[in-house]
Write a protein that holds these residues in place. Structure first.
Motif, PDB file in Angstrom:
ATOM      1  N   GLU A   2       0.840  -1.200   0.000  1.00 54.00           N
ATOM      2  CA  GLU A   2       0.000   0.000   0.000  1.00 54.00           C
ATOM      3  C   GLU A   2       0.873   1.247   0.000  1.00 54.00           C
ATOM      4  O   GLU A   2       1.952   1.275   0.584  1.00 54.00           O
ATOM      5  N   ARG A  98      -9.414   4.790  -3.131  1.00 57.70           N
ATOM      6  CA  ARG A  98      -8.495   3.649  -3.112  1.00 57.70           C
ATOM      7  C   ARG A  98      -8.437   3.085  -4.527  1.00 57.70           C
ATOM      8  O   ARG A  98      -9.452   2.693  -5.093  1.00 57.70           O
ATOM      9  N   THR A 106      -1.962  -1.248  -3.812  1.00 57.68           N
ATOM     10  CA  THR A 106      -3.109  -0.394  -3.514  1.00 57.68           C
ATOM     11  C   THR A 106      -2.612   1.016  -3.222  1.00 57.68           C
ATOM     12  O   THR A 106      -1.675   1.199  -2.435  1.00 57.68           O
ATOM     13  N   ASN A 108      -3.750   4.627  -1.769  1.00 57.51           N
ATOM     14  CA  ASN A 108      -4.727   5.456  -1.061  1.00 57.51           C
ATOM     15  C   ASN A 108      -4.417   6.911  -1.388  1.00 57.51           C
ATOM     16  O   ASN A 108      -3.333   7.406  -1.061  1.00 57.51           O
TER      17      ASN A 108
END
Length: 322
Positions: A2, A98, A106, A108
């Motif tokens: 992420e 997202r 991923t 954000n």
């Protein structure tokens, strides 16, 4: 994996690169994602050696030089590049958005700016060239010098075909342009330039066969005439391409002929998702690189306010920055 950023830019072409610079100037953290392995988008992939004439401040600038300057300009603010990765999903969260990439990453982001140009593109095939790609046939010419002293046959009648003819004529042993019709889609002034150079243009014709190991000749059938054999070390199949937005089409955006509809702030129908450059559509839209640069600045300034309502829409001129 992420990552968290203020702004995720989907598309690392000229508009996306300029947006990365401008977002850095607005003190936003930025990541750029692109399915292509290098920055520059279609300029890098399709016409790095071609001269571009609609960029303010440059009477003419080579595609690769424009991209290099944009990368250097954006580099002042150290954006993160996520190249060779496709953006697939986008969903709203409490804090923003997202975005899921094809490799499982991923992102954000507080906001997303789509600068995907015409989207993902695939060259139209040359039927006689089946099996010859990379063996003498190409769709684009990334390095002109590779065709020095070669006999080159260009197939097509659009702007790209004639642009390649202009670019290759000074260095190739010969350039012949073959088109299946008598009329051309290319700009009339470019057609005139190619004719004045003495480039052989064969119309109402199709390429029947490529031969040789390596490639050495091409058979061309002209309507009402016998088959003609041309010397050819390289064939440039400049027949155009098909394009689509890929997974972006499933994000719930309002689309208009493969373009994303935006308002005057460059925002789409989805909150905090914006678009700029060729992918963006609104009444009176003109698709130029120069237009994309202005749209990128408009989008980023509005994004800065969306992320921080206390921020000013107009931050002052970049020439005033220390």
């Amino acid at each position: 994996m992420e990552r968290d950023v203020d702004l995720l830019i989907v598309g690392a072409g000229p508009t996306g690169l300029y947006a990365a610079y401008y977002a850095g100037f607005r003190e936003l953290t930025v990541a750029l994602v692109d399915a292509l392995p290098e920055p520059g988008g279609q300029v890098t992939a399709m016409y790095p050696e071609k001269m571009i004439f609609d960029v303010a401040g440059f009477p003419a600038i080579r595609g690769r030089d424009l991209v290099s300057g944009l990368v250097e300009q954006a580099g002042q603010y150290k954006p993160t590049y996520l190249l060779g990765r496709q953006a697939r999903t986008c969903e709203s969260t409490e804090d923003g958005l997202r975005v899921g990439l094809a490799d499982g990453t991923t992102i954000n982001a507080g906001a997303v700016l789509i600068t995907a140009g015409m989207g993902e593109f695939n060259p139209r095939p040359l039927p006689a060239g089946d099996g010859w790609l990379g063996r003498g046939m190409v769709h684009f010419v990334p390095v002109l010098a590779e065709h020095t002293d070669q006999h080159v046959v260009i197939v097509g009648g659009g702007d790209s075909a004639f642009d390649w003819a202009l670019a290759l004529h000074p260095i190739a042993a010969s350039v012949t342009l073959v088109h299946r019709r008598a009329n051309f889609r290319a700009h009339a002034a470019t057609v005139r330039q190619v004719r004045e150079l003495g480039v052989e243009i064969i119309t109402d014709a199709e390429v029947l066969e490529l031969r040789g190991t390596p490639l050495s000749e091409v058979d061309v059938k002209v309507k009402g005439e016998d088959v003609k054999t041309l010397p050819a070390h390289a064939v440039v199949a400049a027949l155009g391409f098909t394009a689509d937005l890929g997974p972006i089409e499933s994000w719930g955006l309002e689309l208009d002929h493969r373009a994303v509809v935006v308002d005057t702030t460059m925002q789409t129908k989805i909150e905090r998702v914006y678009a700029a450059g060729d992918v963006a559509q609104y009444p009176g839209k003109v698709k130029l690189i120069a237009t994309g640069f202005g749209e990128a600045a408009t989008a980023v300034n509005n994004i800065a306010v969306a992320l921080n309502p206390q921020a000013h829409l107009f931050p002052g001129h970049s020439s005033n920055a220390s």
